[in-house]
Design a protein around this motif. Structure first.
Motif, PDB file in Angstrom:
ATOM      1  N   GLU A 156      -7.875 -32.753 -39.796  1.00  0.00           N
ATOM      2  CA  GLU A 156      -7.145 -33.797 -39.200  1.00  0.00           C
ATOM      3  C   GLU A 156      -8.088 -35.040 -38.895  1.00  0.00           C
ATOM      4  O   GLU A 156      -7.805 -36.122 -39.066  1.00  0.00           O
ATOM      5  CB  GLU A 156      -6.657 -33.587 -37.825  1.00  0.00           C
ATOM      6  N   LYS A 157      -9.462 -34.624 -38.680  1.00  0.00           N
ATOM      7  CA  LYS A 157     -10.462 -35.888 -38.744  1.00  0.00           C
ATOM      8  C   LYS A 157     -11.518 -35.839 -39.678  1.00  0.00           C
ATOM      9  O   LYS A 157     -12.831 -35.369 -39.220  1.00  0.00           O
ATOM     10  CB  LYS A 157     -10.998 -35.822 -36.991  1.00  0.00           C
ATOM     11  N   PRO A 158     -11.174 -35.926 -41.093  1.00  0.00           N
ATOM     12  CA  PRO A 158     -12.335 -35.660 -41.991  1.00  0.00           C
ATOM     13  C   PRO A 158     -13.552 -36.704 -41.935  1.00  0.00           C
ATOM     14  O   PRO A 158     -14.462 -36.149 -42.507  1.00  0.00           O
ATOM     15  CB  PRO A 158     -11.361 -35.929 -43.376  1.00  0.00           C
ATOM     16  N   HIS A 159     -13.239 -37.754 -41.256  1.00  0.00           N
ATOM     17  CA  HIS A 159     -14.404 -38.181 -41.240  1.00  0.00           C
ATOM     18  C   HIS A 159     -15.490 -38.219 -40.013  1.00  0.00           C
ATOM     19  O   HIS A 159     -16.518 -38.846 -40.053  1.00  0.00           O
ATOM     20  CB  HIS A 159     -13.969 -39.915 -41.658  1.00  0.00           C
ATOM     21  N   GLN A 160     -14.906 -37.522 -39.123  1.00  0.00           N
ATOM     22  CA  GLN A 160     -15.794 -37.242 -38.038  1.00  0.00           C
ATOM     23  C   GLN A 160     -16.861 -36.011 -38.231  1.00  0.00           C
ATOM     24  O   GLN A 160     -16.518 -35.368 -39.323  1.00  0.00           O
ATOM     25  CB  GLN A 160     -15.004 -37.135 -36.850  1.00  0.00           C
ATOM     26  N   ASP A 161     -17.838 -36.108 -37.843  1.00  0.00           N
ATOM     27  CA  ASP A 161     -18.612 -34.882 -37.806  1.00  0.00           C
ATOM     28  C   ASP A 161     -17.982 -33.582 -37.473  1.00  0.00           C
ATOM     29  O   ASP A 161     -17.100 -33.675 -36.517  1.00  0.00           O
ATOM     30  CB  ASP A 161     -20.021 -35.172 -37.072  1.00  0.00           C
ATOM     31  N   PRO A 162     -18.297 -32.449 -38.217  1.00  0.00           N
ATOM     32  CA  PRO A 162     -17.661 -31.328 -37.738  1.00  0.00           C
ATOM     33  C   PRO A 162     -17.982 -30.873 -36.580  1.00  0.00           C
ATOM     34  O   PRO A 162     -19.094 -31.059 -36.173  1.00  0.00           O
ATOM     35  CB  PRO A 162     -18.201 -30.109 -38.847  1.00  0.00           C
ATOM     36  N   LEU A 163     -17.338 -30.371 -35.549  1.00  0.00           N
ATOM     37  CA  LEU A 163     -17.720 -29.711 -34.326  1.00  0.00           C
ATOM     38  C   LEU A 163     -18.700 -28.685 -34.519  1.00  0.00           C
ATOM     39  O   LEU A 163     -18.635 -27.833 -35.573  1.00  0.00           O
ATOM     40  CB  LEU A 163     -16.425 -29.120 -33.714  1.00  0.00           C
ATOM     41  N   LEU A 164     -19.609 -28.325 -33.455  1.00  0.00           N
ATOM     42  CA  LEU A 164     -20.251 -27.011 -33.584  1.00  0.00           C
ATOM     43  C   LEU A 164     -19.613 -25.691 -32.827  1.00  0.00           C
ATOM     44  O   LEU A 164     -19.141 -25.999 -31.744  1.00  0.00           O
ATOM     45  CB  LEU A 164     -21.493 -27.552 -33.093  1.00  0.00           C
ATOM     46  N   ALA A 165     -20.042 -24.637 -33.459  1.00  0.00           N
ATOM     47  CA  ALA A 165     -19.389 -23.500 -32.935  1.00  0.00           C
ATOM     48  C   ALA A 165     -20.485 -23.018 -31.854  1.00  0.00           C
ATOM     49  O   ALA A 165     -21.459 -23.051 -31.758  1.00  0.00           O
ATOM     50  CB  ALA A 165     -19.279 -22.356 -33.885  1.00  0.00           C
ATOM     51  N   SER A 166     -19.840 -22.559 -30.720  1.00  0.00           N
ATOM     52  CA  SER A 166     -20.716 -22.015 -29.655  1.00  0.00           C
ATOM     53  C   SER A 166     -20.822 -20.323 -29.703  1.00  0.00           C
ATOM     54  O   SER A 166     -19.861 -19.939 -30.438  1.00  0.00           O
ATOM     55  CB  SER A 166     -20.042 -22.435 -28.257  1.00  0.00           C
ATOM     56  N   ASP A 167     -21.825 -19.762 -29.342  1.00  0.00           N
ATOM     57  CA  ASP A 167     -21.828 -18.324 -29.707  1.00  0.00           C
ATOM     58  C   ASP A 167     -21.091 -17.650 -28.924  1.00  0.00           C
ATOM     59  O   ASP A 167     -21.005 -17.919 -27.450  1.00  0.00           O
ATOM     60  CB  ASP A 167     -23.431 -17.793 -29.502  1.00  0.00           C
ATOM     61  N   PRO A 168     -20.360 -16.605 -29.388  1.00  0.00           N
ATOM     62  CA  PRO A 168     -19.409 -15.930 -28.677  1.00  0.00           C
ATOM     63  C   PRO A 168     -19.984 -15.052 -27.597  1.00  0.00           C
ATOM     64  O   PRO A 168     -21.310 -14.840 -27.766  1.00  0.00           O
ATOM     65  CB  PRO A 168     -18.512 -15.185 -29.590  1.00  0.00           C
ATOM     66  N   PRO A 169     -19.416 -14.723 -26.444  1.00  0.00           N
ATOM     67  CA  PRO A 169     -20.345 -14.029 -25.347  1.00  0.00           C
ATOM     68  C   PRO A 169     -20.358 -12.549 -25.858  1.00  0.00           C
ATOM     69  O   PRO A 169     -19.424 -11.862 -26.377  1.00  0.00           O
ATOM     70  CB  PRO A 169     -19.020 -13.933 -24.114  1.00  0.00           C
ATOM     71  N   VAL A 170     -21.512 -11.919 -25.353  1.00  0.00           N
ATOM     72  CA  VAL A 170     -21.761 -10.541 -25.639  1.00  0.00           C
ATOM     73  C   VAL A 170     -21.323  -9.649 -24.522  1.00  0.00           C
ATOM     74  O   VAL A 170     -21.242  -9.956 -23.316  1.00  0.00           O
ATOM     75  CB  VAL A 170     -23.514 -10.570 -25.610  1.00  0.00           C
ATOM     76  N   GLU A 171     -20.297  -8.683 -25.100  1.00  0.00           N
ATOM     77  CA  GLU A 171     -19.891  -7.859 -24.127  1.00  0.00           C
ATOM     78  C   GLU A 171     -20.154  -6.318 -24.543  1.00  0.00           C
ATOM     79  O   GLU A 171     -19.516  -5.856 -25.340  1.00  0.00           O
ATOM     80  CB  GLU A 171     -18.258  -8.009 -23.958  1.00  0.00           C
ATOM     81  N   LEU A 172     -21.027  -5.431 -23.694  1.00  0.00           N
ATOM     82  CA  LEU A 172     -21.409  -4.297 -23.711  1.00  0.00           C
ATOM     83  C   LEU A 172     -20.760  -3.499 -22.989  1.00  0.00           C
ATOM     84  O   LEU A 172     -20.774  -3.705 -21.785  1.00  0.00           O
ATOM     85  CB  LEU A 172     -22.804  -4.271 -23.636  1.00  0.00           C
ATOM     86  N   VAL A 173     -19.822  -2.448 -23.371  1.00  0.00           N
ATOM     87  CA  VAL A 173     -18.743  -1.698 -22.586  1.00  0.00           C
ATOM     88  C   VAL A 173     -19.823  -0.555 -22.546  1.00  0.00           C
ATOM     89  O   VAL A 173     -19.600   0.506 -23.432  1.00  0.00           O
ATOM     90  CB  VAL A 173     -17.664  -1.361 -23.284  1.00  0.00           C
ATOM     91  N   VAL A 174     -20.424   0.013 -21.443  1.00  0.00           N
ATOM     92  CA  VAL A 174     -21.125   1.241 -21.353  1.00  0.00           C
ATOM     93  C   VAL A 174     -20.223   2.286 -20.813  1.00  0.00           C
ATOM     94  O   VAL A 174     -19.591   2.021 -19.542  1.00  0.00           O
ATOM     95  CB  VAL A 174     -22.278   0.997 -20.393  1.00  0.00           C
ATOM     96  N   ARG A 175     -20.307   3.433 -21.544  1.00  0.00           N
ATOM     97  CA  ARG A 175     -19.469   4.650 -21.200  1.00  0.00           C
ATOM     98  C   ARG A 175     -20.235   5.881 -21.247  1.00  0.00           C
ATOM     99  O   ARG A 175     -21.277   5.662 -20.568  1.00  0.00           O
ATOM    100  CB  ARG A 175     -18.303   4.662 -22.089  1.00  0.00           C
ATOM    101  N   SER A 176     -19.913   6.735 -21.921  1.00  0.00           N
ATOM    102  CA  SER A 176     -20.723   7.846 -21.435  1.00  0.00           C
ATOM    103  C   SER A 176     -21.390   8.558 -22.751  1.00  0.00           C
ATOM    104  O   SER A 176     -21.777   9.683 -22.860  1.00  0.00           O
ATOM    105  CB  SER A 176     -19.767   9.310 -21.024  1.00  0.00           C
ATOM    106  N   SER A 177     -21.421   7.806 -24.014  1.00  0.00           N
ATOM    107  CA  SER A 177     -22.017   8.312 -25.034  1.00  0.00           C
ATOM    108  C   SER A 177     -23.325   8.079 -25.052  1.00  0.00           C
ATOM    109  O   SER A 177     -24.149   8.404 -26.083  1.00  0.00           O
ATOM    110  CB  SER A 177     -21.395   7.929 -26.410  1.00  0.00           C
ATOM    111  N   THR A 178     -24.033   7.258 -24.114  1.00  0.00           N
ATOM    112  CA  THR A 178     -25.568   6.945 -23.958  1.00  0.00           C
ATOM    113  C   THR A 178     -25.982   7.385 -22.560  1.00  0.00           C
ATOM    114  O   THR A 178     -25.350   7.325 -21.733  1.00  0.00           O
ATOM    115  CB  THR A 178     -25.546   5.393 -24.035  1.00  0.00           C
ATOM    116  N   ALA A 179     -27.224   7.944 -22.885  1.00  0.00           N
ATOM    117  CA  ALA A 179     -27.924   8.393 -21.461  1.00  0.00           C
ATOM    118  C   ALA A 179     -29.431   8.339 -21.778  1.00  0.00           C
ATOM    119  O   ALA A 179     -29.820   8.006 -23.120  1.00  0.00           O
ATOM    120  CB  ALA A 179     -27.540   9.836 -21.301  1.00  0.00           C
ATOM    121  N   PRO A 180     -30.115   8.635 -21.004  1.00  0.00           N
ATOM    122  CA  PRO A 180     -31.658   8.628 -21.233  1.00  0.00           C
ATOM    123  C   PRO A 180     -32.015   9.731 -22.244  1.00  0.00           C
ATOM    124  O   PRO A 180     -31.180  10.568 -22.240  1.00  0.00           O
ATOM    125  CB  PRO A 180     -32.270   8.682 -19.992  1.00  0.00           C
ATOM    126  N   PRO A 181     -33.099   9.725 -23.048  1.00  0.00           N
ATOM    127  CA  PRO A 181     -33.409  10.702 -24.063  1.00  0.00           C
ATOM    128  C   PRO A 181     -33.829  12.031 -23.305  1.00  0.00           C
ATOM    129  O   PRO A 181     -34.125  11.995 -21.925  1.00  0.00           O
ATOM    130  CB  PRO A 181     -34.488  10.053 -24.592  1.00  0.00           C
TER     131      PRO A 181
END
Lengths: 351, 351
Positions: B317-342
């Motif tokens: 819709e605004k072809p002559h304006q500069d394109p907007l810049l994307a922001s990085d999406p947030p990181v979401e780590l879901v810790v459950r039970s498949s990981t543990a110390p070695p």
DNA sequence: ATGAAAGCGCTAACAT
DNA sequence: ATGTTAGCGCTTTCAT
């Protein structure tokens, strides 16, 4: 700035007249070539194609639709979930549509949407479509489909009727029945059912199939446990069912719920399949790899989509012929390790 | 039979002139009302709307598109799989498109399709779209996007460039890095990677993130195991990795593969997470309910789709304006039970 | 604040 | 086998 960019500007897309001029033929002939009409000499066809290629000509679909009254596109109303079933069906529909030369327009109905299915259909009609497919409909305020174009309803009984409605893939009750009978055949006295949300026809269908199997074999019908398709709801149901020692077999209306159910059962100390057998529905990609590998029933989404689209396209292109009839999709029960015969009854009485 | 059914027949859809006549205004005024233009008195607007309602008038989109040169629709190129990631993204795109007032046209590229992405784009252009989104692109023969309309590429690095290309949601390397660092933080000496098919940018992205984490922490980079997103390929990889006693942590490029992997590990007698930790990617609906509940990383599909579409619509819709810049999406780590110390190293040597 | 006229790029119907 | 003419139902431009 010395030259207008709009009409007639250098950046304007080439039209069929431009191609005609370059090829030295009439505009109509270009049209003939691009519509694969007969009566164009091979030589003229070649010249037109070359000219078109040189100019980078592309048919203008809006103009074509306006002039012909046909859009060559099909609209699909989906539920807007990434659930495996609906998503698979949508992919199948796209493939089938493209195979028949139709483009696809997609509109979601998020559950609880204002307007719901009717609104989505309305929006598709406005966009312009030659036919509509309603995938996995839910029952909301009796949608009376009142549209001029043919409508394909995937996965709902024919009482979803309207002037030009065709149906396909309504055999999921058969699949549910097969699942239940598998359990019965293993020797279980009866089978419990973890149902999907009853607003969905797909959920009702499975409930019906389960019920029919039980009735056909003269078994008790335990009370139904309600889920919402999610693994979380399956887990909740499992917590409930685990405490009931009579439960030896459960048919879940989809795999996600079955997986949640199995987890709850396992946590409660009831082993699957030793103590309780579970069968799911859909055969999602991980079904064979969860613990234990899930016995489930597979829906032939591609086949259903393909057949459904065949019926729809027939209704679109041959409006005066009788609509084709759908054949029931094949039943495919995938037996893995979540089902087994019931445990021997160690405690004959209840106390 | 005494009356032609076609043009002028009784079944013809009402046009804006019909509405104009009934409302006692000019056809242009009807157009104004339906385009929400200014300078229409409240009274006239009401009369037009009433007349339209009475006749069941619906705007003809083909005519509108032809006259205005804008189709008000966006085309999306998808991979044609029901994989959770792509399907979720598609649903997010539909929602976002509708929120911005655009309709959606969908074309699949089945892997190994003739024409591939370029063919799909071509077909969308012919159908008529104001913008294109390429969802989860795969790399095939260097697609040089050469189109007039703006293109949004979701989940590929900006080297997928072209004249009017915008990008969003390319942060999946960050997510992969977080997953790997979670494992490292638990004390694992290094982390193995079960990668997705490298034709997918999404797969490469995750590989890069894993690699970056390892390098940042000065760890060995074990050789990569190749999967194809499927649980079956995860299972195969698991069979391979199970025999290597050095493997204590694996980052799988999606949850399906992680689940297959866990099954193979378990069958081989290696407990998860006691002997081997596994983290997945996507947080599919069942991830929390498999055994053990899967630690995974969640992509904000909706947010990515929404932001991406905002950028695309801006470019449209605004072809002559500069394109907007994307922001990085947030990181979401879901810790459950498949990981543990070695596990403690019981056998210091290899004998 | 409203209207009249022109035309978007194609297909349909009828020539030839 | 190819060309001519007339719209399809809107939006645009320019009047008023």
């Amino acid at each position: 700035m010395t030259r207008p960019v709009g009409r007639g500007g250098s950046s304007a897309a080439p039209r069929s007249v431009d191609v005609a001029r370059l090829a030295g033929v009439s505009q109509k002939t270009v049209s003939r070539v691009f519509n694969d009409e007969q009566y164009v000499s091979a030589d003229v066809r070649r010249r037109v194609l070359e000219a078109a290629d040189e100019l980078g000509y592309r048919l203008n679909n809006a103009a074509r639709a306006l002039a012909s009254g046909r859009t060559r596109s099909i609209g699909v109303v989906t539920l807007g979930t990434a659930l495996y079933g609906p998503a698979s069906l949508l992919m199948g529909i796209e493939r089938a549509a493209r195979d028949t030369g139709y483009a696809l327009r997609v509109v979601n109905t998020l559950e609880g949407d204002p307007g719901g299915i009717a609104g989505a259909v309305e929006s598709l009609l406005e966009q312009g479509v030659d036919g509509i497919v309603i995938s996995e409909p839910i029952d909301e305020s009796k949608v009376s489909i009142h549209v001029e174009v043919p409508v394909l309803v995937l996965g709902a009984p024919p009482d979803f009727a309207g002037p030009r409605v065709v149906t396909a893939g309504v055999g999921s009750d058969l699949l549910a029945r097969a699942a239940t009978e598998h359990l019965l055949g293993l020797g279980h006295a009866t089978v419990h059912h973890l149902a999907g949300p009853q607003r969905w026809y797909a959920a009702r269908d499975r409930l019906d199939g389960w019920r029919a199997a039980l009735k056909a074999h003269g078994r008790d019908e335990p009370s139904v446990v309600q889920g919402d398709w999610s693994a979380a709801s399956g887990y909740a149901a499992g917590c409930e069912l685990a405490s009931d020692g009579d439960v030896t077999a459960v048919f879940a209306a989809n795999d996600d719920m079955a997986i949640g159910l199995i987890r709850a059962l396992t946590e409660a100390g009831r082993r699957v399949p030793d103590d309780v057998s579970v069968v799911g529905f859909d055969d999602i990609p991980v079904a064979a790899y969860v613990t234990p590998p899930l016995t489930t029933v597979r829906q032939p989404f591609d086949a259903v989509a393909q057949e459904g689209l065949k019926l729809l396209v027939h209704a679109i292109e041959k409006p005066h012929q009788d609509p084709l009839l759908a054949s029931d999709p094949p039943v495919e029960l995938v037996v893995r390790s979540s089902t087994a015969p019931p445990p021997p009854r160690t405690t004959p009485g209840h106390g």
